[in-house]
Design an enzyme around this catalytic site. Structure first.
Site, PDB file in Angstrom:
ATOM      1  N   ARG A   1      -8.927 -32.575  -7.325  1.00  0.00           N
ATOM      2  CA  ARG A   1     -10.056 -33.345  -7.878  1.00  0.00           C
ATOM      3  C   ARG A   1     -10.905 -32.495  -8.814  1.00  0.00           C
ATOM      4  O   ARG A   1     -11.322 -32.954  -9.873  1.00  0.00           O
ATOM      5  CB  ARG A   1     -10.925 -33.926  -6.750  1.00  0.00           C
ATOM      6  CG  ARG A   1     -10.224 -35.010  -5.958  1.00  0.00           C
ATOM      7  CD  ARG A   1     -11.086 -35.541  -4.830  1.00  0.00           C
ATOM      8  NE  ARG A   1     -11.445 -34.438  -3.944  1.00  0.00           N
ATOM      9  CZ  ARG A   1     -12.545 -34.389  -3.196  1.00  0.00           C
ATOM     10  NH1 ARG A   1     -13.406 -35.374  -3.223  1.00  0.00           N
ATOM     11  NH2 ARG A   1     -12.779 -33.360  -2.421  1.00  0.00           N
TER      12      ARG A   1
ATOM     13  N   ASN B   1     -10.786 -38.660  -2.683  1.00  0.00           N
ATOM     14  CA  ASN B   1      -9.794 -38.597  -1.610  1.00  0.00           C
ATOM     15  C   ASN B   1      -9.836 -39.896  -0.822  1.00  0.00           C
ATOM     16  O   ASN B   1     -10.916 -40.405  -0.508  1.00  0.00           O
ATOM     17  CB  ASN B   1     -10.081 -37.440  -0.667  1.00  0.00           C
ATOM     18  CG  ASN B   1      -9.700 -36.099  -1.229  1.00  0.00           C
ATOM     19  OD1 ASN B   1      -8.954 -35.995  -2.191  1.00  0.00           O
ATOM     20  ND2 ASN B   1     -10.210 -35.041  -0.610  1.00  0.00           N
TER      21      ASN B   1
END
Length: 90
Positions: free
Chosen positions: A19, A37
């Protein structure tokens, strides 16, 4: 042309800096949206911007991530929504 894409990444994609890496690349490409997530172990990305820049981000996800192992990327393209002003990690 500006577009919006919804991506779902599966594989070894959590806990490896994915990320944060996507965040940095999105900022360089002037892409807005988020990376998040999910409980099933996948990562959801929503990206808005120029279609060419989004394709560069997708190519980066496929080929440029050092520790992640992306096994599949589900893509859903939409018309540009203009919902985001920056790119965030959620």
């Amino acid at each position: 042309m500006k577009k919006t894409v919804h991506l779902n990444l599966t594989g070894h994609v959590q806990g490896v800096g994915l990320r944060y890496s996507v965040y940095n690349m999105a900022l360089r490409l002037n892409i807005t949206g988020y990376a998040k997530n999910l409980y099933d172990g996948s990562v959801e990305i929503v990206a808005e911007g120029n279609e060419e820049d989004i394709n560069m981000l997708i190519d980066y996800i496929k080929n440029g991530l050092r520790w992640a192992r992306v096994e599949s990327i589900a893509q859903k393209w939409d018309d540009y929504q203009g919902m985001y002003h920056t790119f965030e990690i959620m």
